[in-house]
Enzyme design. Structure first.
Site, PDB file in Angstrom:
ATOM      1  N   THR A  74       1.949   2.124  10.703  1.00 41.87           N
ATOM      2  CA  THR A  74       3.043   1.178  10.399  1.00 41.87           C
ATOM      3  C   THR A  74       4.334   1.095  11.255  1.00 41.87           C
ATOM      4  O   THR A  74       4.860   0.076  11.767  1.00 41.87           O
ATOM      5  CB  THR A  74       3.521   1.427   8.822  1.00 41.87           C
ATOM      6  OG1 THR A  74       2.561   1.366   7.949  1.00 41.87           O
ATOM      7  CG2 THR A  74       4.805   0.572   8.279  1.00 41.87           C
ATOM      8  N   ASP A 335       1.050  -5.351  10.832  1.00 43.32           N
ATOM      9  CA  ASP A 335       1.299  -4.005  11.696  1.00 43.32           C
ATOM     10  C   ASP A 335      -0.014  -3.524  12.007  1.00 43.32           C
ATOM     11  O   ASP A 335      -0.081  -2.592  13.084  1.00 43.32           O
ATOM     12  CB  ASP A 335       2.125  -3.192  10.945  1.00 43.32           C
ATOM     13  CG  ASP A 335       1.843  -2.946   9.578  1.00 43.32           C
ATOM     14  OD1 ASP A 335       1.015  -3.576   9.189  1.00 43.32           O
ATOM     15  OD2 ASP A 335       2.361  -1.990   9.104  1.00 43.32           O
TER      16      ASP A 335
END
Length: 539
Positions: A74, A335
Site C-alpha cells: 500500500t 495501489d
C-alpha cells in the site's frame, strides 16, 4: 562570457501555462481503490451498473496497466500514483523497513516519536506529486486528500497539501500536526455524527446460487469476526458495543468506503471544491477492498458484494463531482492487486503455498551459525522475509566479513524451493531502474531494483515464487499481496474526462499516470520515471 537566460523560451512556457489555465477543469479527482486488481475488474465488471461500470464505459480504460516495481504494498503503490516515480525514488520502498540508525523497523508515514496515526507525516516521502506541481504553477489551486488509511492519504497528497484526512476508528477522520493544529469545525461536526451511525449499518450480501432456501443474508454491524481454521467469517452482533476491536471489524466491511465517501462529500461542500477560479485537486483512496481481500480472499461472496457496493459508492462520488463541476476530471487506479486464499487456490490447481516466517528465518539463522561457527543470530527479525538485514553488531563482534555472510545468505535463499531469486544490495545498486520494454516482461532483478533504496532497503532482497503467502493459521491475514507477479502488479487505469472513451489494451505503467495528468493540465512535472500517455480528445 555570461550566458543570458532564454527569455523567449521562458515567455513561451509562461504563455502556454496561462493559455491552458483557462481550459483546466475546476476540479480533478484522483481515486485509488486499495487492492483493486485487474482480475477483480474482469471477474465482476460485467455484473456492475454503477460508478465502476460508468468509468469503464465512458473513460479511456487502460486494461493492461502495471505497477512496475517488486514490493507491491500500500505505501509504495500510493507513493507512485501521483508522483510518477518508482519506490526507489519516492523512498517508500515498503510499508515498513528496518532503520539502521535507530535499530528498529519504522512505518512509512510515522513521525518517529510513537504517536500513532494521530502524528503521521510525509517526512519519509521523497520528491513531489501532482498536487505540488499544480499549486506551484497554477496560483489559487488547492490539494486535499482523504482515505481510510493514513499512508494512502498522505502519500497521494504530496509534500505541501492543503489538508489531509484519514479514518481512525471511533475518533472518525483525523489529521496530524504535520498538516494542521486542529480539525476544521466542519470535520469535527462530521466526526461527531459518525459514532451513532456505526452500529446501525447492515451488511447485506447475496449468497452463492447453490445456497438452498434464501439467497440473501443480513448481518447487523458491528458483528464479530470469528475464524474456522484459516477462513474468517462475520457473525451477527446486533446491539454489540463499540469495543476495542470495533475498528478492526469496521475496516473489514464495505462501510469503511461508505464513510470515506461521506467524508469526501462533506469536504467538497465545506471547502467549496470546484467552485473557485483555479483547479482544485482531491485524492480519495477507498481502503475496504484491501481489508476484505486480506480477510476473506478475492473470489468469495464477501468480495463480490464489496465490489458491487464499491460500484455504487463510486457512482455516488461521480455524481457529486459532476454536480460541483460539470467539466471535472476523474482518474481511477489502484495501489496493487492481490491473490485469493492459498487453500482455495490449491483446490483449483494453483501451486499456492504458505511460509511460516519464524521457521523460515530460524532455518536461515541456523545455517549461518553452522557455516560461520557463531552462536549469535546474524539476521534481523522480520514479519515478511523478502527484505533481509544483517545484524551489524553481531557481525562485528564475531569478526565476520559482510560480503562473505551476504554471499552465504544469497546462496542459501537460491537453494530454497520457495524462492524464485535473491539479489544483494550491491547487485541492485548497479542495476539500471529505467523503464524499458513492456511492463509485462520486467525481470525480477529490475522489479526489485525499483523497490530498492540503498539507505532503507536490506542487504538481500528476495522474490518468492508465485502464489506464496507469509503466515500460517491462525493468522491475522489469511492472504495478501506484495509480490512482483502480475496478479499483484496489474491494476485498472481509467481517465474520465474530455477524452475518447474505450478500452486501451497496450501495456502501460502506473508511473505514467502523473505525467499524463500533468501534461493534460498544462503543468511541468518534476523528475518522473513514467511518460505521458496519448489520450485522444472526445469527438
Amino acid at each position: 562570457m555570461r550566458r543570458l537566460p532564454n527569455l523567449a523560451g521562458i515567455l513561451a512556457a509562461a504563455l502556454t501555462l496561462t493559455l491552458t489555465a483557462a481550459e483546466r477543469p475546476r476540479l480533478v479527482v484522483a481515486v485509488s481503490v486499495d487492492q483493486l486488481s485487474a482480475e477483480l475488474m474482469q471477474t465482476y465488471g460485467p455484473e456492475l451498473t454503477g460508478g465502476l461500470a460508468r468509468l469503464m464505459r465512458e473513460g479511456a480504460y487502460f486494461t493492461e496497466a502495471y505497477h512496475d516495481h517488486g514490493f507491491t504494498e500500500t505505501g509504495p503503490g500510493h507513493s507512485v500514483l501521483l508522483s510518477g516515480r518508482f519506490p526507489a525514488h519516492t523512498g517508500i520502498v515498503e510499508n515498513r523497513w528496518f532503520e539502521r540508525a535507530s535499530g528498529r523497523f519504522v512505518y512509512c508515514v510515522e513521525n518517529g516519536e510513537g504517536g500513532g496515526s494521530a502524528t503521521s507525516t510525509n517526512a519519509r516521502f521523497l520528491g513531489e506529486t501532482l498536487g505540488d506541481w499544480l499549486q506551484a504553477q497554477a496560483p489559487g489551486s488547492r490539494a486535499f486528500s482523504v482515505s481510510g488509511k493514513d499512508r494512502a492519504a498522505i502519500l497521494m497528497a504530496g509534500r505541501r497539501p492543503t489538508a489531509v484526512y484519514w479514518f481512525s476508528g471511533t475518533a472518525g477522520f483525523i489529521t496530524s500536526p504535520a498538516y494542521a493544529d486542529r480539525l476544521p469545525a466542519w470535520m469535527m461536526t462530521f466526526d461527531a455524527g459518525l459514532k451513532e451511525r456505526f452500529a446501525t449499518r447492515s451488511w447485506l450480501w447475496r449468497k452463492e446460487p447453490s445456497t438452498p432456501e434464501g439467497r440473501v443474508a443480513t448481518w447487523t454491524f458491528p458483528g464479530q469476526v470469528i475464524r474456522n481454521g484459516a477462513l474468517p467469517r462475520l457473525v451477527q452482533g446486533a446491539g454489540m458495543p463499540l469495543d476495542k476491536h470495533f475498528e478492526t471489524r469496521f475496516r473489514r466491511s464495505p462501510f469503511l468506503d461508505e464513510v470515506t465517501l461521506e467524508a469526501a462529500e462533506t469536504l467538497m461542500e465545506a471547502e467549496h471544491l470546484g467552485r473557485g477560479p483555479a483547479t482544485d485537486l482531491l485524492t480519495v483512496s477507498f481502503s475496504a477492498t484491501d481489508y476484505i481481500g486480506h480477510s476473506y480472499g478475492i473470489l468469495g461472496t464477501e468480495m463480490r458484494d464489496q465490489i458491487h457496493r464499491l460500484d455504487r459508492t463510486l457512482g455516488r462520488l461521480l455524481e457529486a463531482v459532476r454536480r460541483r463541476d460539470p467539466g471535472a476530471w476523474v482518474v481511477l487506479c489502484a495501489d496493487h492487486g492481490g491473490m485469493d486464499i492459498p487453500e482455495a487456490l490449491s483446490d483449483n490447481g494453483f501451486p499456492a503455498r504458505r511460509i511460516d516466517t519464524a521457521a523460515f528465518l530460524k532455518d536461515l539463522r541456523e545455517a549461518l551459525k553452522a557455516a560461520f561457527k557463531v552462536d549469535a543470530d546474524l539476521v534481523e527479525d522480520s514479519s515478511e522475509p523478502n527484505d533481509l538485514y544483517l545484524r551489524e553488531a553481531a557481525l562485528k563482534a564475531a569478526g565476520l566479513d559482510r560480503k562473505a555472510v551476504i554471499a552465504k545468505v544469497q546462496a542459501w535463499l537460491r537453494a530454497r524451493p520457495e524462492v524464485a531469486d535473491a539479489f544483494t544490495a550491491e547487485e541492485l545498486a548497479v542495476t539500471d531502474p529505467a523503464a524499458t520494454g513492456s511492463p509485462r516482461d520486467s525481470s525480477l532483478r529490475v522489479l526489485l531494483r525499483r523497490s530498492f533504496e540503498a539507505g532503507r532497503s536490506g542487504d538481500v532482497l528476495v522474490a518468492f515464487k508465485p502464489w506464496t503467502v507469509f503466515g500460517v493459521p491462525p493468522t491475522e491475514w489469511p492472504t495478501g499481496h506484495g509480490t512482483p507477479y502480475a496478479y499483484d502488479r496489474r491494476v485498472p487505469l481509467i481517465f474520465w474526462g474530455p477524452w475518447k472513451a474505450g478500452e486501451r489494451p497496450e501495456p502501460v505503467r502506473t508511473v505514467d499516470l502523473a505525467p499524463t495528468l500533468a501534461r493534460e493540465l498544462g503543468l511541468k512535472p518534476g523528475p518522473v520515471d513514467g511518460r505521458a500517455l496519448d489520450l485522444l480528445p472526445r469527438r
